[in-house]
Design an enzyme around this catalytic site. Structure first.
Site, mmCIF file in Angstrom:
data_model
loop_
_atom_site.group_PDB
_atom_site.id
_atom_site.type_symbol
_atom_site.label_atom_id
_atom_site.label_comp_id
_atom_site.label_asym_id
_atom_site.label_seq_id
_atom_site.Cartn_x
_atom_site.Cartn_y
_atom_site.Cartn_z
ATOM 1 N N TRP A 23 0.845 -1.193 0.000
ATOM 2 C CA TRP A 23 0.000 0.000 0.000
ATOM 3 C C TRP A 23 0.883 1.248 0.000
ATOM 4 O O TRP A 23 1.913 1.293 0.671
ATOM 5 C CB TRP A 23 -0.908 0.014 1.223
ATOM 6 C CG TRP A 23 -1.704 1.284 1.332
ATOM 7 C CD1 TRP A 23 -1.436 2.354 2.131
ATOM 8 C CD2 TRP A 23 -2.884 1.613 0.599
ATOM 9 N NE1 TRP A 23 -2.374 3.332 1.942
ATOM 10 C CE2 TRP A 23 -3.285 2.906 1.012
ATOM 11 C CE3 TRP A 23 -3.651 0.930 -0.351
ATOM 12 C CZ2 TRP A 23 -4.407 3.539 0.496
ATOM 13 C CZ3 TRP A 23 -4.781 1.560 -0.859
ATOM 14 C CH2 TRP A 23 -5.142 2.844 -0.439
ATOM 15 N N ASP B 39 -0.968 2.772 -20.090
ATOM 16 C CA ASP B 39 -2.273 3.253 -19.638
ATOM 17 C C ASP B 39 -2.045 4.398 -18.666
ATOM 18 O O ASP B 39 -2.559 4.420 -17.549
ATOM 19 C CB ASP B 39 -3.058 2.127 -18.967
ATOM 20 C CG ASP B 39 -4.509 2.513 -18.683
ATOM 21 O OD1 ASP B 39 -5.037 3.399 -19.373
ATOM 22 O OD2 ASP B 39 -5.111 1.929 -17.760
#
Length: 272
Positions: free
Chosen positions: A86, A183
């Site tokens: 994270w 992307d």
């Protein structure tokens, strides 16, 4: 007789990291995989991604890391489960944009002998053909634009086909085959204390302008980005709508008719 108990993704996380799960929160996105933020009782925080292509994503992240970019750190890969560390992110500032510009310049300097990637990929139902092509216009036409034509509204289809026929005159035949994020929009960059961290790649080798065009499609990078990345190639502005057209067409397929107007606008900007 002993019955075999199915191992769930939660079981796998707890076994790999040696701590029970304290909480799970679903995260937005999920075109490729089910995504969640996972907190373990020992305080470890992870992003879990579950789907058939998580192994491909992990290999793309590793390629970018080896090329010198900061990317989401892979903590575990097993079958259909990918666990990433994270990252606490902030709003971007000039230093963050400069970090991204420098990182993108670094991965674009990593080149290949052919366009494409060793594996095909997908955005949800949109299959991505990464097979090699002889020239860059062939790749952009055959592997990116033309496969989306059958899914476009009728009036837009012949315009895309007309553009594809003109690509040998509109795009360079053999630009450097740079490693691309593939992307790159603002939602796939985390601006952290350690600098810009790129996530959710769809890597392949191609013209570096593709990433720059995508980054400008849904927002405008601050000047610090361009200062760190370096000057644009000559006539890059004329190619930008051609490169932005493919993500617009993909968005049309994934999210509906509201993106038809964007496709129409970009075709107009491309001169067809």
């Amino acid at each position: 007789m002993r019955w075999r108990t199915e191992i769930t993704w939660r079981d796998e996380v707890e076994q790999v990291f040696g701590s029970p799960i304290a909480g799970v929160r679903t995260l937005p996105g999920g075109d490729l995989a089910a995504i969640a933020r996972v907190e373990l009782e020992d305080g470890t925080q992870l992003v879990s991604k579950r789907g058939p292509l998580v192994g491909t994503e992990a290999r793309m992240l590793e390629a970018m890391r080896l090329a010198g970019a900061q990317v989401a750190r892979v903590e575990h890969l097993g079958g259909r489960l990918l666990c990433l560390a994270w990252e606490d992110a902030d709003e971007p500032d000039a230093d963050g944009w400069a970090s991204l510009g420098a990182a993108l310049k670094t991965i674009h300097a990593s080149t290949n002998s052919t366009y494409g990637w060793i594996e095909d990929y997908a955005f949800g139902e949109v299959q991505i053909d990464n097979g090699p092509r002889e020239t860059w216009p062939d790749f952009w036409s055959e592997a990116r634009l033309l496969p989306q034509v059958p899914h476009m509204p009728g009036p837009l289809r012949p315009r895309v086909e007309t553009l594809c026929k003109a690509l040998p005159d509109r795009l360079p035949a053999h630009p450097a085959a740079s490693l691309l994020h593939g992307d790159l929009w603002g939602g796939n960059v985390l601006f952290t204390a350690r600098g810009a961290v790129m996530i959710d790649p769809a890597c392949y080798y191609g013209h570096a302008e593709v990433d720059l065009a995508m980054l400008a499609l849904f927002g405008t990078p601050e000047p610090a980005f361009a200062d760190a990345y370096g000057p644009a190639e000559p006539d890059a502005e004329t190619r930008r709508p051609i490169y932005q057209l493919w993500p617009a067409m993909v968005h049309h397929r994934l999210y509906g008719e509201r993106y038809a107007e964007m496709v129409d606008r970009l075709l107009g900007e491309a001169g067809v």
